[in-house]
Design an enzyme around this catalytic site. Structure first.
Site, PDB file in Angstrom:
ATOM      1  N   ARG A  36      -7.987   3.335  -7.627  1.00 26.65           N
ATOM      2  CA  ARG A  36      -8.766   2.275  -6.978  1.00 26.65           C
ATOM      3  C   ARG A  36     -10.231   2.713  -6.983  1.00 26.65           C
ATOM      4  O   ARG A  36     -10.578   3.788  -6.514  1.00 26.65           O
ATOM      5  CB  ARG A  36      -8.269   2.008  -5.560  1.00 26.65           C
ATOM      6  CG  ARG A  36      -8.233   3.217  -4.643  1.00 26.65           C
ATOM      7  CD  ARG A  36      -7.936   2.821  -3.203  1.00 26.65           C
ATOM      8  NE  ARG A  36      -7.631   3.981  -2.383  1.00 26.65           N
ATOM      9  CZ  ARG A  36      -8.532   4.798  -1.858  1.00 26.65           C
ATOM     10  NH1 ARG A  36      -9.820   4.586  -2.061  1.00 26.65           N
ATOM     11  NH2 ARG A  36      -8.156   5.835  -1.125  1.00 26.65           N
TER      12      ARG A  36
ATOM     13  N   HIS B 121     -10.343   2.696   0.421  1.00 27.06           N
ATOM     14  CA  HIS B 121      -8.955   2.335   0.730  1.00 27.06           C
ATOM     15  C   HIS B 121      -8.900   0.940   1.338  1.00 27.06           C
ATOM     16  O   HIS B 121      -8.096   0.105   0.925  1.00 27.06           O
ATOM     17  CB  HIS B 121      -8.352   3.358   1.693  1.00 27.06           C
ATOM     18  CG  HIS B 121      -6.939   3.071   2.051  1.00 27.06           C
ATOM     19  ND1 HIS B 121      -6.585   2.501   3.244  1.00 27.06           N
ATOM     20  CD2 HIS B 121      -5.792   3.256   1.363  1.00 27.06           C
ATOM     21  CE1 HIS B 121      -5.266   2.347   3.283  1.00 27.06           C
ATOM     22  NE2 HIS B 121      -4.766   2.795   2.157  1.00 27.06           N
TER      23      HIS B 121
ATOM     24  N   TYR C 134     -13.726  12.375   0.003  1.00 27.80           N
ATOM     25  CA  TYR C 134     -12.542  13.064  -0.504  1.00 27.80           C
ATOM     26  C   TYR C 134     -12.366  12.940  -2.023  1.00 27.80           C
ATOM     27  O   TYR C 134     -11.402  13.458  -2.575  1.00 27.80           O
ATOM     28  CB  TYR C 134     -11.275  12.562   0.209  1.00 27.80           C
ATOM     29  CG  TYR C 134     -11.076  11.044   0.183  1.00 27.80           C
ATOM     30  CD1 TYR C 134     -10.474  10.411  -0.900  1.00 27.80           C
ATOM     31  CD2 TYR C 134     -11.486  10.259   1.249  1.00 27.80           C
ATOM     32  CE1 TYR C 134     -10.289   9.034  -0.921  1.00 27.80           C
ATOM     33  CE2 TYR C 134     -11.304   8.886   1.244  1.00 27.80           C
ATOM     34  CZ  TYR C 134     -10.710   8.271   0.164  1.00 27.80           C
ATOM     35  OH  TYR C 134     -10.525   6.902   0.140  1.00 27.80           O
TER      36      TYR C 134
END
Length: 371
Positions: A270, A274, A284
């Site tokens: 993606r 999120h 991250y």
């Protein structure tokens, strides 16, 4: 006298390596849009190939516009989909209208192309109950917010299909994070035990909410988890629409022929956060990782493939983009004009018979709403 070295009963490395080798990644189109596995090519006409590209381009526009609408406060919950168009749309394209979709919260595009009106997708994002009311001719459940719960539901729906003797399947989607949930294992195990016609898709986009897949499981692939449930497992290049379609189509054929469920791990990515609820993927994910996956963009490689076949050009793509923008404009207006959800609607939808403690509250809100 020196003690004898005891030989290990199990050579764990040899065992794990042998398992992983059985789940090599299926790829048909490489990153340059070149066919590298002619034998696995799905039987799709030129018109079908163009239709699949149309849906992918349209959905990329929908994602971009949905992010903008969310930032404007005109949508509520939204999980970006850019990068996952192949895993989502090519798998749905391999289904029949009668098949059932049990989506996760990122899988609204599959519902739209299966028959959910666009304005209802916007109402779902806003938390309006009508966004969860599937049209009568749409075999689908509402997007599941509880991670992995749709796997257990799919096992049940698939068993119901089998008991009724229907030649249809139930397909569900989750991410790599969902594959770490107990519901994931319970769902595939139950479906496997009863040879239920189910397709379990894991869109492995590498980071779940923020945890790298390598920290979620010691298994080298998610696909190999199928073996423990006695079902077929396959790993697919989830950025390759032809590989996704081929794997899903074959899984559907097995299911309707009574051969049981399939677990498909789709390696994808993606590009956005999120969800739009404050996630920051730069905390991250490295820039190098993002660049690596951007070079695997499913739209770029499929566009190159179709252009080389003389099936796609800039004019074709512009028409799709403009149509998507127009459809989105009309759908968001329809969502804006739809009757606003009331507190009494929520109470009425939750209860057939009101409990005593809500009867008084219901009357209070009913009086307020009538003013």
């Amino acid at each position: 006298m020196a003690a004898k070295t005891k030989k290990a009963i199990v050579d764990s490395k040899k065992q794990f390596d042998a398992i992983a080798k059985q789940f090599e990644t299926l790829q048909i189109l490489n990153e340059k849009g070149e066919v590298v596995n002619e034998a696995a090519m799905p039987d799709l006409s030129d018109d079908q190939l163009k239709e699949l590209m149309t849906r992918m381009v349209y959905t990329r526009v929908l994602d971009q516009r949905s992010i903008s609408l969310n930032r404007q406060g005109r949508l509520g919950f939204y999980a970006p989909t850019a990068g996952q168009e192949a895993s989502q749309l090519a798998s749905q394209y391999a289904l029949e209208k009668e098949d059932y979709i049990l989506p996760g919260y990122r899988d609204v595009p599959q519902l739209i192309w299966h028959g959910l009106p666009l304005y209802q997708a916007f109402l779902f994002s806003r938390g309006h109950f009508h966004g969860n009311q599937m049209p009568e001719d749409l075999n689908a459940l509402s997007p599941q917010i509880i991670i992995g719960a749709q796997y257990v539901q799919t096992a049940g729906v698939a068993l119901g299909i089998k008991k009724r003797g229907k030649k249809t399947v139930a397909i569900t989607y989750t991410g790599d994070g969902g594959a770490s949930q107990g519901d994931f294992y319970e769902g595939i195990n139950f479906a496997g035990a009863y040879k239920a016609p189910a397709i379990f898709v894991v869109q492995n986009n590498r980071y779940a909410i923020s945890t790298p897949v390598e920290k979620q499981s010691a298994a080298q692939t998610i696909a190999q988890k199928a073996a423990a449930a006695g079902i077929v497992g396959i790993q697919v290049d989830g950025m390759d629409p032809l590989a996704v379609y081929a794997a899903t189509h074959e899984a559907r054929e097995r299911a309707v022929n009574g051969e049981g469920p399939t677990l498909i791990e789709m390696l994808t990515f993606r590009y956005g956060p999120h969800t739009m609820a404050g996630d920051d993927p730069t905390r991250y994910r490295t820039k190098e990782t993002e660049t690596e996956w951007e070079e695997k963009d499913p739209l770029v490689r499929f566009r190159k493939y179709l252009e080389d076949k003389g099936l796609w050009n800039e004019e074709e793509e512009t028409k799709v983009i403009e149509q998507a923008k127009e459809d989105i404009k009309e759908a968001i207006k329809k969502a804006d004009d739809y009757p606003k959800q009331k507190v009494t609607d929520l109470i009425e939808n939750m209860y057939e018979e009101l409990p005593v403690n809500l009867k008084e509250q219901y009357e209070i809100y009913k009086a307020k709403e009538s003013k």
